[in-house]
Design a protein around this motif. Structure first.
Motif, short mmCIF file in Angstrom:
data_model
loop_
_atom_site.label_atom_id
_atom_site.label_comp_id
_atom_site.label_asym_id
_atom_site.label_seq_id
_atom_site.Cartn_x
_atom_site.Cartn_y
_atom_site.Cartn_z
N PHE A 190 30.74 26.94 -27.72
CA PHE A 190 29.60 27.86 -27.65
C PHE A 190 29.92 29.13 -28.43
O PHE A 190 29.08 29.66 -29.16
N SER A 191 31.17 29.62 -28.30
CA SER A 191 31.56 30.85 -29.02
C SER A 191 31.57 30.63 -30.53
O SER A 191 31.45 31.57 -31.30
N TRP A 192 31.71 29.38 -30.96
CA TRP A 192 31.65 29.05 -32.39
C TRP A 192 30.21 28.86 -32.85
O TRP A 192 29.97 28.52 -34.01
N GLY A 193 29.26 29.03 -31.95
CA GLY A 193 27.86 28.86 -32.30
C GLY A 193 27.36 27.43 -32.24
O GLY A 193 26.28 27.12 -32.73
N GLN A 194 28.16 26.55 -31.65
CA GLN A 194 27.76 25.15 -31.53
C GLN A 194 26.97 24.93 -30.25
O GLN A 194 27.30 25.49 -29.21
N ARG A 195 25.95 24.09 -30.33
CA ARG A 195 25.25 23.66 -29.12
C ARG A 195 26.14 22.65 -28.43
O ARG A 195 26.79 21.84 -29.09
N CYS A 196 26.17 22.69 -27.15
CA CYS A 196 27.11 21.86 -26.42
C CYS A 196 26.46 21.32 -25.15
O CYS A 196 25.57 21.95 -24.59
N SER A 197 26.91 20.16 -24.73
CA SER A 197 26.41 19.52 -23.51
C SER A 197 27.58 19.07 -22.66
O SER A 197 28.66 18.77 -23.17
N PHE A 198 27.34 18.99 -21.36
CA PHE A 198 28.33 18.44 -20.43
C PHE A 198 27.98 16.99 -20.14
O PHE A 198 26.82 16.65 -19.89
N PHE A 199 29.01 16.15 -20.12
CA PHE A 199 28.84 14.76 -19.75
C PHE A 199 29.83 14.39 -18.66
O PHE A 199 30.95 14.91 -18.60
N LYS A 200 29.40 13.49 -17.82
CA LYS A 200 30.22 12.96 -16.74
C LYS A 200 30.15 11.44 -16.85
O LYS A 200 29.09 10.90 -17.17
N ALA A 201 31.26 10.77 -16.59
CA ALA A 201 31.28 9.31 -16.67
C ALA A 201 32.36 8.76 -15.73
O ALA A 201 33.12 9.52 -15.14
N GLU A 202 32.38 7.46 -15.63
CA GLU A 202 33.44 6.77 -14.91
C GLU A 202 34.19 5.91 -15.92
O GLU A 202 33.62 5.46 -16.91
N ILE A 203 35.46 5.69 -15.63
CA ILE A 203 36.24 4.77 -16.46
C ILE A 203 37.16 3.97 -15.55
O ILE A 203 37.74 4.51 -14.59
N ASN A 204 37.26 2.68 -15.81
CA ASN A 204 38.23 1.85 -15.10
C ASN A 204 39.62 2.23 -15.62
O ASN A 204 39.79 2.46 -16.83
N LYS A 205 40.57 2.27 -14.74
CA LYS A 205 41.92 2.65 -15.18
C LYS A 205 42.43 1.72 -16.28
O LYS A 205 43.14 2.16 -17.18
N ASP A 206 42.04 0.45 -16.22
CA ASP A 206 42.48 -0.50 -17.26
C ASP A 206 41.92 -0.17 -18.64
O ASP A 206 42.45 -0.62 -19.65
#
Length: 135
Positions: free
Chosen positions: A70-86
């Protein structure tokens, strides 16, 4: 940071048997892990986040990357996900970034608002404090 995906995917067969040993103990018996990312992808392209190599188990780290971008002037989004440990290629925790390297292994990807992301940070803090108390 454009790290060649080919290097990551070709390294999978050579990863050591203990490649997940640095994961915090609370994930030892978990099959799936929640991961977070601050990305320059628009929320509408959330499905493309599966191609992003670096995720983190710590939402505070993602929030810091969000602030930097954001400080670099970039638009940014938050993402959340799941991942199998494998599906984790490597877990890297230098400088406490708690980084999960993956390629197309994340599932249930969702864009989350800044407000919801703050709630994720609070949930993470409660989870880590309760884990520390059990030690």
């Amino acid at each position: 940071f454009d790290f060649p995906v080919k290097w990551i995917t070709e390294a999978i067969p050579y990863r050591p048997g203990d490649y997940l040993d640095d994961l915090p103990a609370r994930y030892k018996n978990a099959e799936k892990i929640t991961v977070y990312r601050a990305s320059t992808l628009s929320p509408a392209l959330f499905a493309d986040a599966r191609y992003e190599l670096s995720w983190t188990i710590n939402p505070h780290i993602a929030r810091e990357f969000y602030r930097i971008r954001f400080s670099w002037g970039q638009r940014c989004s938050f993402f959340k996900a799941e991942i199998n440990k494998d599906d984790i290629i490597a877990f890297v925790s230098p400088d406490m970034q708690d980084e999960v390297l993956q390629y197309c292994g994340v599932q249930k990807i969702q864009w989350i608002s800044e407000f919801a992301f703050e709630k994720e940070c609070q949930r993470y803090d409660r989870m880590t404090k309760s884990t520390e108390k059990r030690r």
